[in-house]
Design an enzyme around this catalytic site. Structure first.
Site, PDB file in Angstrom:
ATOM      1  CE1 TYR A 186      86.014 -16.181  20.714  1.00  0.00           C
ATOM      2  CE2 TYR A 186      86.678 -14.461  22.251  1.00  0.00           C
ATOM      3  CZ  TYR A 186      87.007 -15.420  21.302  1.00  0.00           C
ATOM      4  OH  TYR A 186      88.318 -15.616  20.954  1.00  0.00           O
ATOM      5  CE1 TYR A 221      80.501 -28.849  26.657  1.00  0.00           C
ATOM      6  CE2 TYR A 221      81.136 -26.577  27.115  1.00  0.00           C
ATOM      7  CZ  TYR A 221      81.361 -27.778  26.463  1.00  0.00           C
ATOM      8  OH  TYR A 221      82.429 -27.908  25.621  1.00  0.00           O
ATOM      9  NE  ARG A 258      91.017 -25.725  29.267  1.00  0.00           N
ATOM     10  CZ  ARG A 258      90.691 -25.387  28.025  1.00  0.00           C
ATOM     11  NH1 ARG A 258      89.616 -24.650  27.810  1.00  0.00           N
ATOM     12  NH2 ARG A 258      91.416 -25.786  27.000  1.00  0.00           N
ATOM     13  CE1 TYR A 318      89.725 -15.344  25.107  1.00  0.00           C
ATOM     14  CE2 TYR A 318      90.183 -16.902  26.871  1.00  0.00           C
ATOM     15  CZ  TYR A 318      90.155 -16.595  25.533  1.00  0.00           C
ATOM     16  OH  TYR A 318      90.546 -17.526  24.594  1.00  0.00           O
ATOM     17  CD  GLU A 339      93.072 -17.098  20.248  1.00  0.00           C
ATOM     18  OE1 GLU A 339      93.178 -17.570  21.404  1.00  0.00           O
ATOM     19  OE2 GLU A 339      92.395 -17.642  19.362  1.00  0.00           O
ATOM     20  CB  VAL A 377      83.720 -30.822  23.978  1.00  0.00           C
ATOM     21  CG1 VAL A 377      84.561 -31.076  22.732  1.00  0.00           C
ATOM     22  CG2 VAL A 377      82.456 -31.676  23.947  1.00  0.00           C
ATOM     23  CB  SER A 413      91.019 -30.270  21.458  1.00  0.00           C
ATOM     24  OG  SER A 413      89.897 -30.967  20.954  1.00  0.00           O
TER      25      SER A 413
END
Length: 396
Positions: free
Chosen positions: A204, A278, A239, A289, A173, A229, A231
């Site tokens: 990642y 995307y 963003r 990151y 994180e 996408v 949540s």
């Protein structure tokens, strides 16, 4: 007439030479116990023509008989020679190095992952992963997930740490999504995270050299222009603010809990493949990151439009033509105009895939890959190591 009988001196010399030969053979035999041979003659002497020939047993015995001595020139060995311990055969092979044990002390967010062999997944050998805390004193390394460490360290090991053991701080994180803890100072030996300056960096994702088959890449068919996408939505995120402006100038096919349109993994991938662009918008901006939001679109044939660290940082991981950075445009309106132009010009759009002639995108196996690479690092680096102040390094 000259006598053909050897003189006494000559006979003495011959006997001495034969005895010397026997002694040399015996010495050589007992000091070379790993030799395996069958009915082999070791002693040789020149014949009348100066050629090297084996001394026969008959010659040996006939000469030594005069002094009532015996000599066995041929020795047959049918079984492996033994060490001084008659129960074990002699071996010169190097003993196999013991496995390096890595103990996962806590599962990330309480969710376990497969402890499959590192050899088949990452070509890493000699590692054993376990979550059995009974092996604490035997473990060469112990892996701690930062977000699961109790504030008061109450869920950390109670036993003293063995001198050889490495404690590894593990966190994928960003600093914005991780709380610092002053009690962690001087606690760890190694770090593992997405950051390149970690002791064991595990990003990642990464680009790998494409195989001949993968170089012949075909862009999937598209029926949508821009998708997103999300949540974890907060109006304070950069963003979120950028998205609010962008949708004033271009349609975005948005999904996720925030938009009351939850989506499963299969639908998520199908949606991404069907979109030309995307929105790979990170929830926080920090050096190195770049999450699966970047590497998944690259893998499935969609151009990522990124919000994150500066372009220069992205280009340390992926080619400059593989993505679009929002900072390349003065405002969301100019970005929207550029995306519309790409929608109308197929040749310009295809330029974002030139990197596919050389590379493929691969996502990290979260958890297992960290564990295997940590274990491999500990196996190869057995020297003393301590990390003095993790808080100033990660949050400073």
């Amino acid at each position: 007439m000259m006598s053909t009988t050897p003189s006494k001196t000559t006979r003495s010399v011959i006997i001495a030479l034969i005895l010397l030969a026997c002694f040399i053979f015996y010495f050589f035999y007992i000091t070379q116990p790993d030799l395996k041979y069958s009915t082999m003659n070791f002693f040789k002497c020149p014949d009348a023509q100066g050629q090297i020939n084996n001394i026969s047993t008959k010659t040996c015995l006939s000469v030594l008989k005069m002094q009532n001595l015996t000599c066995t020139m041929n020795i047959t060995v049918d079984k492996p020679l033994m060490t001084t311990s008659a129960s074990k055969p002699l071996t010169t092979a190097k003993e196999e190095e013991p496995e390096t044990i890595l103990l996962i002390w806590m599962w990330p967010f309480g969710v376990g992952f497969s402890l499959g062999p590192c050899s088949s997944a990452f070509n890493i050998h000699g590692c054993r992963l376990t979550d059995d805390r009974n092996l604490f004193n035997q473990a060469h390394g112990v892996m701690f997930h930062h977000r699961d460490i109790s504030r008061d360290l109450s869920n950390m090991p109670k036993l003293p740490r063995p001198a050889f053991q490495k404690w590894v701080w593990w966190n994928m994180e960003s600093p914005s999504n991780s709380d610092s803890n002053p009690l962690l100072k001087d606690l760890f030996n190694l770090t593992s995270s997405y950051r390149r300056d970690s002791d064991i960096p595990v990003p990642y994702g990464l680009l790998l050299e494409a195989t001949e088959k993968e170089k012949n890449y075909t862009i999937p068919k598209k029926d949508k222009l821009v998708c997103w996408v999300v949540s974890n939505y907060s109006p304070n995120y950069k963003r979120s603010q950028y998205f609010t402006e962008l949708v004033k100038y271009i349609d975005v096919d948005a999904h996720g809990r925030h938009f009351n349109k939850p989506i499963n993994n299969d639908d998520y991938l199908n949606l991404m493949i069907s979109c030309k662009f995307y929105l790979s918008f990170e929830n926080s901006i920090h050096r190195d990151y770049m999450t699966e939001k970047l590497f998944t679109p690259l893998a499935f044939g969609t151009v990522p439009v990124v919000i994150g660290p500066p372009r220069e940082n992205y280009e340390q991981f992926i080619p400059s033509e593989a993505f679009i950075h929002v900072d390349d445009f003065p405002s969301p309106k100019e970005l929207a105009d550029h995306l519309k132009l790409m929608d109308q010009n197929e040749d310009l759009y295809k330029q974002y895939f030139t990197w596919r002639k050389h590379f493929v995108s691969k996502g990290a196996s979260f958890g297992l890959e960290n564990a295997c690479r940590i274990c491999d690092h500990i196996k190869r680096n057995k020297h003393y190591r301590v990390f003095k102040d993790i808080n100033s390094w990660y949050w400073g």
